[in-house]
Design a protein around this motif. Structure first.
Motif, PDB file in Angstrom:
ATOM      1  N   LEU A   1       7.060  20.801  -6.442  1.00 18.08           N
ATOM      2  CA  LEU A   1       6.781  22.398  -7.404  1.00 18.08           C
ATOM      3  C   LEU A   1       6.894  21.174  -8.187  1.00 18.08           C
ATOM      4  O   LEU A   1       8.339  20.465  -9.236  1.00 18.08           O
ATOM      5  CB  LEU A   1       8.184  22.720  -6.236  1.00 18.08           C
ATOM      6  CG  LEU A   1       7.951  23.227  -5.181  1.00 18.08           C
ATOM      7  CD1 LEU A   1       9.249  24.014  -4.303  1.00 18.08           C
ATOM      8  CD2 LEU A   1       6.890  24.623  -4.802  1.00 18.08           C
ATOM      9  N   VAL A   2       6.155  22.191  -9.779  1.00 18.71           N
ATOM     10  CA  VAL A   2       6.178  22.346 -10.981  1.00 18.71           C
ATOM     11  C   VAL A   2       5.993  22.812 -11.457  1.00 18.71           C
ATOM     12  O   VAL A   2       5.153  23.590 -11.596  1.00 18.71           O
ATOM     13  CB  VAL A   2       4.982  20.512 -10.518  1.00 18.71           C
ATOM     14  CG1 VAL A   2       5.632  20.368 -12.737  1.00 18.71           C
ATOM     15  CG2 VAL A   2       5.044  19.822 -10.564  1.00 18.71           C
ATOM     16  N   PRO A   3       6.735  23.146 -12.619  1.00 20.97           N
ATOM     17  CA  PRO A   3       6.324  24.708 -14.304  1.00 20.97           C
ATOM     18  C   PRO A   3       5.086  24.135 -14.708  1.00 20.97           C
ATOM     19  O   PRO A   3       5.608  23.139 -15.769  1.00 20.97           O
ATOM     20  CB  PRO A   3       7.549  24.990 -14.628  1.00 20.97           C
ATOM     21  CG  PRO A   3       8.055  23.341 -14.491  1.00 20.97           C
ATOM     22  CD  PRO A   3       8.017  23.162 -13.601  1.00 20.97           C
ATOM     23  N   LEU A   4       3.916  24.478 -14.398  1.00 22.64           N
ATOM     24  CA  LEU A   4       2.932  24.482 -15.346  1.00 22.64           C
ATOM     25  C   LEU A   4       2.326  25.072 -16.369  1.00 22.64           C
ATOM     26  O   LEU A   4       1.599  25.064 -16.802  1.00 22.64           O
ATOM     27  CB  LEU A   4       1.859  23.535 -14.193  1.00 22.64           C
ATOM     28  CG  LEU A   4       2.401  22.436 -13.384  1.00 22.64           C
ATOM     29  CD1 LEU A   4       0.670  21.848 -12.416  1.00 22.64           C
ATOM     30  CD2 LEU A   4       1.788  21.562 -14.721  1.00 22.64           C
ATOM     31  N   THR A   5       2.549  26.381 -15.885  1.00 29.58           N
ATOM     32  CA  THR A   5       1.966  27.192 -16.629  1.00 29.58           C
ATOM     33  C   THR A   5       2.891  28.854 -17.221  1.00 29.58           C
ATOM     34  O   THR A   5       3.953  28.402 -16.514  1.00 29.58           O
ATOM     35  CB  THR A   5       1.120  27.845 -16.122  1.00 29.58           C
ATOM     36  OG1 THR A   5       1.652  28.687 -14.667  1.00 29.58           O
ATOM     37  CG2 THR A   5       0.047  27.672 -16.167  1.00 29.58           C
ATOM     38  N   ARG A   6       2.792  29.311 -18.153  1.00 31.40           N
ATOM     39  CA  ARG A   6       4.105  30.030 -19.091  1.00 31.40           C
ATOM     40  C   ARG A   6       4.595  31.384 -17.730  1.00 31.40           C
ATOM     41  O   ARG A   6       3.405  31.592 -17.227  1.00 31.40           O
ATOM     42  CB  ARG A   6       3.746  30.344 -20.023  1.00 31.40           C
ATOM     43  CG  ARG A   6       3.408  29.961 -21.806  1.00 31.40           C
ATOM     44  CD  ARG A   6       4.742  28.803 -21.957  1.00 31.40           C
ATOM     45  NE  ARG A   6       4.704  28.767 -23.032  1.00 31.40           N
ATOM     46  CZ  ARG A   6       5.031  27.207 -23.144  1.00 31.40           C
ATOM     47  NH1 ARG A   6       6.739  27.242 -23.120  1.00 31.40           N
ATOM     48  NH2 ARG A   6       5.296  26.637 -24.833  1.00 31.40           N
ATOM     49  N   PRO A   7       5.973  31.956 -17.963  1.00 31.46           N
ATOM     50  CA  PRO A   7       6.830  31.297 -18.782  1.00 31.46           C
ATOM     51  C   PRO A   7       7.612  30.133 -18.088  1.00 31.46           C
ATOM     52  O   PRO A   7       9.041  29.870 -19.161  1.00 31.46           O
ATOM     53  CB  PRO A   7       7.981  32.665 -19.092  1.00 31.46           C
ATOM     54  CG  PRO A   7       7.735  32.959 -17.285  1.00 31.46           C
ATOM     55  CD  PRO A   7       5.966  32.845 -16.675  1.00 31.46           C
ATOM     56  N   GLY A   8       6.580  29.331 -17.351  1.00 28.27           N
ATOM     57  CA  GLY A   8       7.696  27.912 -17.153  1.00 28.27           C
ATOM     58  C   GLY A   8       7.512  27.155 -18.623  1.00 28.27           C
ATOM     59  O   GLY A   8       6.659  27.392 -19.610  1.00 28.27           O
ATOM     60  N   TRP A   9       8.698  26.186 -18.523  1.00 22.40           N
ATOM     61  CA  TRP A   9       8.326  25.262 -19.595  1.00 22.40           C
ATOM     62  C   TRP A   9       7.299  24.375 -18.999  1.00 22.40           C
ATOM     63  O   TRP A   9       7.889  22.913 -18.718  1.00 22.40           O
ATOM     64  CB  TRP A   9       9.913  24.707 -19.309  1.00 22.40           C
ATOM     65  CG  TRP A   9      10.375  23.931 -20.734  1.00 22.40           C
ATOM     66  CD1 TRP A   9       9.308  23.177 -21.976  1.00 22.40           C
ATOM     67  CD2 TRP A   9      11.353  23.397 -21.599  1.00 22.40           C
ATOM     68  NE1 TRP A   9       9.750  22.709 -22.817  1.00 22.40           N
ATOM     69  CE2 TRP A   9      11.071  22.659 -22.492  1.00 22.40           C
ATOM     70  CE3 TRP A   9      12.819  23.648 -21.131  1.00 22.40           C
ATOM     71  CZ2 TRP A   9      12.320  22.512 -23.668  1.00 22.40           C
ATOM     72  CZ3 TRP A   9      14.334  23.407 -21.711  1.00 22.40           C
ATOM     73  CH2 TRP A   9      13.078  23.138 -22.797  1.00 22.40           C
ATOM     74  N   VAL A  10       6.328  24.747 -19.767  1.00 20.13           N
ATOM     75  CA  VAL A  10       5.178  23.399 -20.090  1.00 20.13           C
ATOM     76  C   VAL A  10       4.915  22.084 -19.117  1.00 20.13           C
ATOM     77  O   VAL A  10       4.892  20.892 -18.536  1.00 20.13           O
ATOM     78  CB  VAL A  10       3.658  24.319 -20.086  1.00 20.13           C
ATOM     79  CG1 VAL A  10       2.261  23.291 -19.651  1.00 20.13           C
ATOM     80  CG2 VAL A  10       3.573  25.569 -19.416  1.00 20.13           C
TER      81      VAL A  10
END
Length: 370
Positions: free
Chosen positions: A23-32
């Protein structure tokens, strides 16, 4: 409390791969940027595990899903991982997202090693399914509070947004500082623009402003406003959640982004493994690796150890985290029960307060360790 019988994907005996859901934030609004560093660490470690023979001769495979900082998206990804028969779930940076993933993994009986989220209450109840590498927020933010007090700051203002994570941070700071003579006043950035924040800081005679807000907005406009207000020339701006860690901060703020202390989870000096991995991560990322990249790498080291142990001894899978003793990039990793925390916890990863050097913004200065 559920007790796991075994990691699901590890039960296969054919030549197929052992899957880890990431699980990884790779697009906004995540901290890319954080997501990119986390993924780089995960991928590097998977490659090295496979170069060393994999898990009992079977290759390790990373199945990546972008959470985009959305808890519902993360929970759905965990459901998908279960259908894909992954052996374990790894990753995530955002605390609220990790909490949703942990709840779903616990409900499904799927091991989840949280790499980077720090919220103390990662699960509602104690569980053997979930473990965490990052220090709990209460630990790290108390280290940060000690730094503030040691630097002579007792009148603290916090610029906040509505969030379980930010609210937890305010509570930790207030409860820790109050008996030591410190005060904390909250400034709601939904009600106050950057100029009004400056006025409030002057009115409260605050000596430090902590940014408990999102990046880049509204953190960057607030920093610019405070830096340009002559009334606030002596105020400390701090960001315990780590906003200044990544290059985007320096690119957006230049010199204004320096001398803003934040928490990071690295040792003062790396051993041979950490130094080697740091070099490899720099080559992979094209920039200096953050602590998040090392968290990703260490996550796979731990899971590989757990999966190998299960392959050798199925009876040992009932409490997978309690048997871990892995030399990671930042020290030896063992898990235990920490008071008030429902997951198995590494207690603790090395913790620093650092900032960007005003004379050389790409260089970090270690201000305090805890």
């Amino acid at each position: 409390m559920n007790t796991p019988p075994s990691p699901p994907g590890a039960q296969r005996t054919d030549g197929s791969s052992v899957r880890i859901g990431a699980l990884v934030p790779l697009t906004r609004p995540g901290w890319v940027e954080a997501g990119q560093h986390l993924l780089a660490g995960l991928e590097l470690a998977v490659r090295e595990v496979n170069d060393a023979g994999g898990i009992g001769g079977r290759p390790l495979e990373l199945v990546v899903r972008d959470t985009a900082a959305d808890p519902r998206r993360a929970a759905a990804a965990v459901d998908e991982f279960a259908r894909l028969d992954v052996a374990a779930v790894a990753g995530e940076y955002h605390s609220v997202v990790a909490r949703a993933a942990a709840a779903r993994a616990d409900a499904l009986g799927l091991p989840f090693l949280c790499s980077s989220a720090v919220l103390d209450a990662l699960t509602e109840q104690p569980t053997e399914w979930v473990a965490r590498l990052a220090p709990a927020q209460s630990h790290g933010w108390q280290v940060y509070a000690d730094f503030l007090l040691g630097a002579g700051h007792s009148r603290i203002a916090v610029a906040t947004q509505p969030s379980v994570y930010w609210a937890s941070g305010v509570r930790i700071l207030r409860e820790y500082l109050a008996p030591r003579g410190g005060t904390v006043v909250e400034l709601d950035v939904h009600a106050l623009g950057p100029a009004a924040v400056c006025d409030e800081l002057v009115g409260h005679r605050a000596t430090a402003l902590l940014l408990l807000v999102g990046h880049p907005d509204p953190a960057v406009p607030i920093v610019r406003a405070v830096r340009r207000d002559r009334r606030l020339a002596g105020i400390l701006i701090g960001a315990p959640a780590g906003q200044p860690e990544f290059p985007e901060w320096a690119a957006l703020l230049g010199g204004d982004g320096a001398a803003i202390p934040f928490l990071r989870y690295l040792p003062d000096r790396f051993g041979p493994l950490g130094a080697r991995v740091g070099t490899a991560l720099r080559e992979r990322l094209g920039q200096a690796p953050s602590f998040v990249a090392f968290e990703g790498y260490d996550t796979v080291l731990v899971l590989a150890d757990v999966l190998r142990a299960h392959a050798a001894d199925e009876a040992g899978a009932a409490e997978p985290w309690s048997r871990v003793a892995v030399e990671g990039t930042r020290g030896q990793i063992r898990f235990s029960r920490a008071p008030g925390i429902g997951v198995r916890q590494w207690t603790w990863a090395p913790t620093q307060v650092v900032d960007r050097d005003p004379a050389e913004p790409d260089r970090f200065r270690i201000l305090h360790t805890g």
